[in-house]
Design a protein around this motif. Structure first.
Motif, PDB file in Angstrom:
ATOM      1  N   THR A  21       0.814  -1.215   0.000  1.00  0.00           N
ATOM      2  CA  THR A  21       0.000   0.000   0.000  1.00  0.00           C
ATOM      3  C   THR A  21       0.847   1.264   0.000  1.00  0.00           C
ATOM      4  OG1 THR A  21      -1.502  -1.273   1.409  1.00  0.00           O
ATOM      5  CG2 THR A  21      -2.017   1.047   1.068  1.00  0.00           C
ATOM      6  N   ALA A  22       1.812   1.333   0.899  1.00  0.00           N
ATOM      7  CA  ALA A  22       2.643   2.534   1.013  1.00  0.00           C
ATOM      8  C   ALA A  22       3.419   2.804  -0.280  1.00  0.00           C
ATOM      9  CB  ALA A  22       3.609   2.390   2.182  1.00  0.00           C
ATOM     10  N   VAL A  23       3.954   1.747  -0.868  1.00  0.00           N
ATOM     11  CA  VAL A  23       4.743   1.891  -2.093  1.00  0.00           C
ATOM     12  C   VAL A  23       3.860   2.348  -3.246  1.00  0.00           C
ATOM     13  CG1 VAL A  23       6.188   0.695  -3.784  1.00  0.00           C
ATOM     14  CG2 VAL A  23       6.416   0.164  -1.345  1.00  0.00           C
ATOM     15  N   TRP A  24       2.725   1.696  -3.416  1.00  0.00           N
ATOM     16  CA  TRP A  24       1.850   2.022  -4.545  1.00  0.00           C
ATOM     17  C   TRP A  24       1.248   3.412  -4.418  1.00  0.00           C
ATOM     18  CZ3 TRP A  24      -1.198  -3.206  -5.508  1.00  0.00           C
ATOM     19  CH2 TRP A  24      -0.313  -4.124  -6.078  1.00  0.00           C
ATOM     20  N   GLN A  27       4.049   6.016  -5.059  1.00  0.00           N
ATOM     21  CA  GLN A  27       4.442   6.107  -6.453  1.00  0.00           C
ATOM     22  C   GLN A  27       3.329   6.659  -7.338  1.00  0.00           C
ATOM     23  OE1 GLN A  27       5.730   2.055  -7.231  1.00  0.00           O
ATOM     24  NE2 GLN A  27       7.846   2.509  -6.639  1.00  0.00           N
ATOM     25  N   ALA A  28       2.080   6.255  -7.077  1.00  0.00           N
ATOM     26  CA  ALA A  28       0.960   6.661  -7.924  1.00  0.00           C
ATOM     27  C   ALA A  28       0.580   8.126  -7.745  1.00  0.00           C
ATOM     28  CB  ALA A  28      -0.256   5.766  -7.642  1.00  0.00           C
ATOM     29  N   PHE A  29       0.599   8.620  -6.512  1.00  0.00           N
ATOM     30  CA  PHE A  29       0.093   9.963  -6.231  1.00  0.00           C
ATOM     31  C   PHE A  29       1.173  11.000  -5.924  1.00  0.00           C
ATOM     32  CE2 PHE A  29      -3.384   7.043  -5.141  1.00  0.00           C
ATOM     33  CZ  PHE A  29      -4.391   7.564  -5.929  1.00  0.00           C
ATOM     34  N   TYR A  30       2.377  10.521  -5.592  1.00  0.00           N
ATOM     35  CA  TYR A  30       3.434  11.467  -5.219  1.00  0.00           C
ATOM     36  C   TYR A  30       4.724  11.276  -6.016  1.00  0.00           C
ATOM     37  CZ  TYR A  30       0.343  12.143  -1.198  1.00  0.00           C
ATOM     38  OH  TYR A  30      -0.756  12.399  -0.395  1.00  0.00           O
ATOM     39  N   GLY A  31       4.787  10.203  -6.787  1.00  0.00           N
ATOM     40  CA  GLY A  31       6.001   9.925  -7.549  1.00  0.00           C
ATOM     41  C   GLY A  31       7.179   9.601  -6.649  1.00  0.00           C
ATOM     42  N   GLY A  52       2.907  12.748   4.576  1.00  0.00           N
ATOM     43  CA  GLY A  52       1.907  13.510   5.294  1.00  0.00           C
ATOM     44  C   GLY A  52       0.735  12.704   5.807  1.00  0.00           C
ATOM     45  N   LYS A  53      -0.159  13.422   6.495  1.00  0.00           N
ATOM     46  CA  LYS A  53      -1.261  12.787   7.207  1.00  0.00           C
ATOM     47  C   LYS A  53      -2.225  12.057   6.281  1.00  0.00           C
ATOM     48  CE  LYS A  53      -4.265  15.552   9.073  1.00  0.00           C
ATOM     49  NZ  LYS A  53      -4.869  16.534  10.025  1.00  0.00           N
ATOM     50  N   LYS A  54      -2.606  12.674   5.173  1.00  0.00           N
ATOM     51  CA  LYS A  54      -3.595  12.079   4.282  1.00  0.00           C
ATOM     52  C   LYS A  54      -3.116  10.737   3.743  1.00  0.00           C
ATOM     53  CE  LYS A  54      -6.349  13.064   0.146  1.00  0.00           C
ATOM     54  NZ  LYS A  54      -6.645  14.071  -0.919  1.00  0.00           N
ATOM     55  N   ALA A  55      -1.887  10.702   3.256  1.00  0.00           N
ATOM     56  CA  ALA A  55      -1.335   9.460   2.716  1.00  0.00           C
ATOM     57  C   ALA A  55      -1.124   8.438   3.821  1.00  0.00           C
ATOM     58  CB  ALA A  55      -0.018   9.739   1.994  1.00  0.00           C
TER      59      ALA A  55
END
Length: 215
Positions: A21-24, A27-31, A52-55
């Protein structure tokens, strides 16, 4: 004898746990691959610290869901294999599924076997196994986290809380549950070895719910 259905359930549990989850999300939303920043851990805490908090909250909730769902796959297996839902055999099968899911999180096939520490996934498993003990663990975690602002310390103390509550508060008659609780404590201590060293040296990073992400 292990059936094709139980083997399939165990494999599915591992695949659930292996969802990085953390990796995807990174990479998907923050590069960003969160494993290259902060503590280098692919878990909710490091995601919170780096992105950050949201992620961080998103990763935590999904990882909890992974453990909870994988453990409850036992309900989709016939009782001829698992036994009645109130039996020791059924609880043991749920434990097996949950443990496999946590191992998937620690060693995810979808992320080069470089995973997180499994705390959120482990909590999802505990939630599916014993909801009262799980909620008590949450309370202990929050107390230590709010007071000291160390996620690692809160996780370690919550890890100790589970077996102690199973034995002394809820008086579980299932030996495998007690053994599992003890194993949880050992697992958390092993995966948090570096955190413990930093805590003892006063170098562990604190997490604030209101702190901006460090990019």
């Amino acid at each position: 004898m292990i059936s094709i259905f139980s083997l399939s359930a165990l494999l599915t549990a591992y695949l659930f746990g292996s969802i990085p989850t953390a990796v995807w999300i990174g990479q998907a939303f923050y590069g960003i691959d969160v494993r290259e920043y902060g503590s280098g851990n692919a878990g909710a805490t490091n995601t919170f610290r780096v992105l950050g908090k949201k992620a961080g909250i998103s990763v935590m909730l999904i990882d909890i869901f992974k453990g909870y769902t994988a453990t409850n796959l036992a309900y989709f297996i016939g009782i001829s294999i698992t036994g009645p839902h109130d039996s020791v055999q059924f609880v043991n099968f749920k434990l097996a599924l949950g443990i496999i899911a946590v191992m998937g999180h620690l060693f995810p096939i979808f992320a080069g076997f470089r995973g997180g520490k499994g705390i959120a996934t482990l909590f999802g498993m505990i939630l599916a196994i014993h909801i009262e003990a799980a909620l008590l663990c949450v309370m202990v975690f929050l107390v230590f986290f709010i007071i000291f602002k160390y996620v690692s310390l809160g996780s370690i103390m919550a890890g100790f809380t589970f077996p102690l509550s199973i034995i002394f508060i809820f008086h579980s008659p299932i030996r495998s549950m007690v053994l599992y609780g003890m194993c949880i404590t050992v697992l958390i201590l092993v995966t948090h070895q570096k955190n413990i060293e930093r805590l003892l040296k006063g170098k562990e990073s604190k997490i604030s719910l209101f702190k901006k992400p460090q990019n």
